[in-house]
Design a protein around this motif. Structure first.
Motif, PDB file in Angstrom:
ATOM      1  N   ALA A  79       0.855  -1.184   0.000  1.00  0.00           N
ATOM      2  CA  ALA A  79       0.000   0.000   0.000  1.00  0.00           C
ATOM      3  C   ALA A  79       0.893   1.236   0.000  1.00  0.00           C
ATOM      4  O   ALA A  79       1.756   1.383   0.865  1.00  0.00           O
ATOM      5  CB  ALA A  79      -0.904  -0.016   1.224  1.00  0.00           C
ATOM      6  N   VAL A  80       0.693   2.108  -0.974  1.00  0.00           N
ATOM      7  CA  VAL A  80       1.503   3.325  -1.114  1.00  0.00           C
ATOM      8  C   VAL A  80       0.566   4.507  -0.902  1.00  0.00           C
ATOM      9  O   VAL A  80      -0.352   4.733  -1.692  1.00  0.00           O
ATOM     10  CB  VAL A  80       2.188   3.385  -2.498  1.00  0.00           C
ATOM     11  N   VAL A  81       0.806   5.228   0.196  1.00  0.00           N
ATOM     12  CA  VAL A  81      -0.103   6.296   0.602  1.00  0.00           C
ATOM     13  C   VAL A  81       0.689   7.569   0.911  1.00  0.00           C
ATOM     14  O   VAL A  81       1.900   7.512   1.146  1.00  0.00           O
ATOM     15  CB  VAL A  81      -0.932   5.869   1.834  1.00  0.00           C
ATOM     16  N   PRO A  82       0.011   8.726   0.939  1.00  0.00           N
ATOM     17  CA  PRO A  82       0.701   9.958   1.315  1.00  0.00           C
ATOM     18  C   PRO A  82       1.264   9.838   2.730  1.00  0.00           C
ATOM     19  O   PRO A  82       0.658   9.207   3.607  1.00  0.00           O
ATOM     20  CB  PRO A  82      -0.396  11.024   1.258  1.00  0.00           C
ATOM     21  N   GLY A  83       2.400  10.470   2.953  1.00  0.00           N
ATOM     22  CA  GLY A  83       3.078  10.380   4.230  1.00  0.00           C
ATOM     23  C   GLY A  83       2.289  10.892   5.412  1.00  0.00           C
ATOM     24  O   GLY A  83       2.540  10.499   6.545  1.00  0.00           O
ATOM     25  N   ASP A  84       1.313  11.753   5.180  1.00  0.00           N
ATOM     26  CA  ASP A  84       0.511  12.294   6.278  1.00  0.00           C
ATOM     27  C   ASP A  84      -0.827  11.582   6.430  1.00  0.00           C
ATOM     28  O   ASP A  84      -1.678  12.005   7.201  1.00  0.00           O
ATOM     29  CB  ASP A  84       0.286  13.795   6.079  1.00  0.00           C
ATOM     30  N   ALA A  85      -1.026  10.495   5.697  1.00  0.00           N
ATOM     31  CA  ALA A  85      -2.313   9.787   5.722  1.00  0.00           C
ATOM     32  C   ALA A  85      -2.207   8.487   6.517  1.00  0.00           C
ATOM     33  O   ALA A  85      -1.119   7.955   6.725  1.00  0.00           O
ATOM     34  CB  ALA A  85      -2.768   9.491   4.298  1.00  0.00           C
ATOM     35  N   ARG A  86      -3.347   7.986   6.932  1.00  0.00           N
ATOM     36  CA  ARG A  86      -3.430   6.698   7.607  1.00  0.00           C
ATOM     37  C   ARG A  86      -4.043   5.694   6.649  1.00  0.00           C
ATOM     38  O   ARG A  86      -5.035   5.981   5.980  1.00  0.00           O
ATOM     39  CB  ARG A  86      -4.298   6.803   8.861  1.00  0.00           C
ATOM     40  N   LEU A  87      -3.443   4.526   6.597  1.00  0.00           N
ATOM     41  CA  LEU A  87      -3.967   3.458   5.754  1.00  0.00           C
ATOM     42  C   LEU A  87      -5.279   2.952   6.348  1.00  0.00           C
ATOM     43  O   LEU A  87      -5.384   2.735   7.550  1.00  0.00           O
ATOM     44  CB  LEU A  87      -2.964   2.310   5.649  1.00  0.00           C
ATOM     45  N   ASP A  88      -6.264   2.747   5.499  1.00  0.00           N
ATOM     46  CA  ASP A  88      -7.557   2.197   5.891  1.00  0.00           C
ATOM     47  C   ASP A  88      -7.545   0.705   5.555  1.00  0.00           C
ATOM     48  O   ASP A  88      -7.767   0.322   4.405  1.00  0.00           O
ATOM     49  CB  ASP A  88      -8.670   2.930   5.141  1.00  0.00           C
ATOM     50  N   LEU A  89      -7.270  -0.121   6.557  1.00  0.00           N
ATOM     51  CA  LEU A  89      -7.197  -1.572   6.335  1.00  0.00           C
ATOM     52  C   LEU A  89      -8.523  -2.127   5.831  1.00  0.00           C
ATOM     53  O   LEU A  89      -8.543  -3.050   5.015  1.00  0.00           O
ATOM     54  CB  LEU A  89      -6.772  -2.286   7.610  1.00  0.00           C
ATOM     55  N   GLN A  90      -9.617  -1.565   6.297  1.00  0.00           N
ATOM     56  CA  GLN A  90     -10.938  -2.015   5.840  1.00  0.00           C
ATOM     57  C   GLN A  90     -11.090  -1.778   4.334  1.00  0.00           C
ATOM     58  O   GLN A  90     -11.613  -2.630   3.619  1.00  0.00           O
ATOM     59  CB  GLN A  90     -12.045  -1.287   6.606  1.00  0.00           C
ATOM     60  N   ALA A  91     -10.604  -0.653   3.851  1.00  0.00           N
ATOM     61  CA  ALA A  91     -10.694  -0.352   2.420  1.00  0.00           C
ATOM     62  C   ALA A  91      -9.862  -1.343   1.608  1.00  0.00           C
ATOM     63  O   ALA A  91     -10.297  -1.796   0.539  1.00  0.00           O
ATOM     64  CB  ALA A  91     -10.227   1.080   2.144  1.00  0.00           C
ATOM     65  N   VAL A  92      -8.679  -1.689   2.095  1.00  0.00           N
ATOM     66  CA  VAL A  92      -7.835  -2.667   1.402  1.00  0.00           C
ATOM     67  C   VAL A  92      -8.522  -4.029   1.399  1.00  0.00           C
ATOM     68  O   VAL A  92      -8.583  -4.708   0.376  1.00  0.00           O
ATOM     69  CB  VAL A  92      -6.431  -2.751   2.052  1.00  0.00           C
ATOM     70  N   LYS A  93      -9.054  -4.431   2.545  1.00  0.00           N
ATOM     71  CA  LYS A  93      -9.757  -5.714   2.661  1.00  0.00           C
ATOM     72  C   LYS A  93     -10.930  -5.766   1.689  1.00  0.00           C
ATOM     73  O   LYS A  93     -11.103  -6.747   0.953  1.00  0.00           O
ATOM     74  CB  LYS A  93     -10.252  -5.907   4.098  1.00  0.00           C
ATOM     75  N   ASP A  94     -11.735  -4.704   1.655  1.00  0.00           N
ATOM     76  CA  ASP A  94     -12.899  -4.663   0.758  1.00  0.00           C
ATOM     77  C   ASP A  94     -12.480  -4.675  -0.713  1.00  0.00           C
ATOM     78  O   ASP A  94     -13.110  -5.346  -1.532  1.00  0.00           O
ATOM     79  CB  ASP A  94     -13.747  -3.424   1.044  1.00  0.00           C
ATOM     80  N   LEU A  95     -11.423  -3.955  -1.031  1.00  0.00           N
ATOM     81  CA  LEU A  95     -10.934  -3.881  -2.406  1.00  0.00           C
ATOM     82  C   LEU A  95     -10.555  -5.258  -2.947  1.00  0.00           C
ATOM     83  O   LEU A  95     -10.757  -5.568  -4.114  1.00  0.00           O
ATOM     84  CB  LEU A  95      -9.727  -2.936  -2.462  1.00  0.00           C
ATOM     85  N   LEU A  96     -10.010  -6.102  -2.067  1.00  0.00           N
ATOM     86  CA  LEU A  96      -9.564  -7.437  -2.479  1.00  0.00           C
ATOM     87  C   LEU A  96     -10.553  -8.535  -2.102  1.00  0.00           C
ATOM     88  O   LEU A  96     -10.215  -9.720  -2.165  1.00  0.00           O
ATOM     89  CB  LEU A  96      -8.191  -7.736  -1.866  1.00  0.00           C
TER      90      LEU A  96
END
Length: 176
Positions: A79-96
């Protein structure tokens, strides 16, 4: 290159070339517009962004995530995200279409990324890593990331990153 960069070249003694050397060779071979930035050794996004002199939102924070689909299938995402952002694990889970998602353990993440924590590249060099980039990161003209080492970074034109890495682009961050 379809999201995966070319195979590592061998050094004279037959061992694979260092990941840093592979990165630079691949960027050069692809005609990428980039510059190198030397700085004191640092892997924390906020601190290294200040050293490099750019907004932390332009840093490519790279996180390895494990996504399970049932009990028998496990996928890994870079997951490649902006340095000031928090990764949304739920979004990754739903995407896959997963049933469970969590950050990969440090040992597994470093094995898949090919480098230590704090130096993970925003490219999927390992065949088991699917690269997913948040669209917010791709709005900046340049991306900044440690170049598989703590004391040197790359400032890469965003268009070249998209062309070379060919990441899947999807919203995977949450408001901080």
């Amino acid at each position: 290159m379809n999201g995966e960069l070319k195979d590592a070249a061998a050094s004279p003694d037959g061992r694979p070339a260092e990941l840093y050397e592979r990165l630079i060779a691949d960027l050069d071979a692809a005609g990428a517009r980039y510059r190198l930035i030397d700085h004191p050794a640092e892997g924390r996004t906020d601190l290294v962004s200040a050293m490099r002199g750019h907004d932390v939102a332009h840093a490519a924070k790279c996180l390895v995530v494990m996504v399970k689909a049932g009990k028998k299938r496990t996928r890994y995402v870079l997951a490649v995200v902006p340095g000031d952002a928090r990764l949304d694990l739920q979004a990754v889970k739903d995407l896959l279409d997963g049933t469970y998602a969590a950050f990969a353990g440090r040992e597994k993440a470093e094995e898949l990324a090919g480098s230590v924590s704090g130096t993970v590249l925003p490219f999927g060099y390992h065949p088991r890593l699917e690269v997913i980039a948040d669209p917010a990161l791709l709005r900046a003209p340049e991306l900044y990331f440690n170049a598989a080492r703590l004391d040197r970074s790359v400032a890469l034109h965003t268009d070249d990153y998209r062309r070379i890495a060919a990441p899947r682009v999807a919203p995977i961050t949450t408001a901080s």
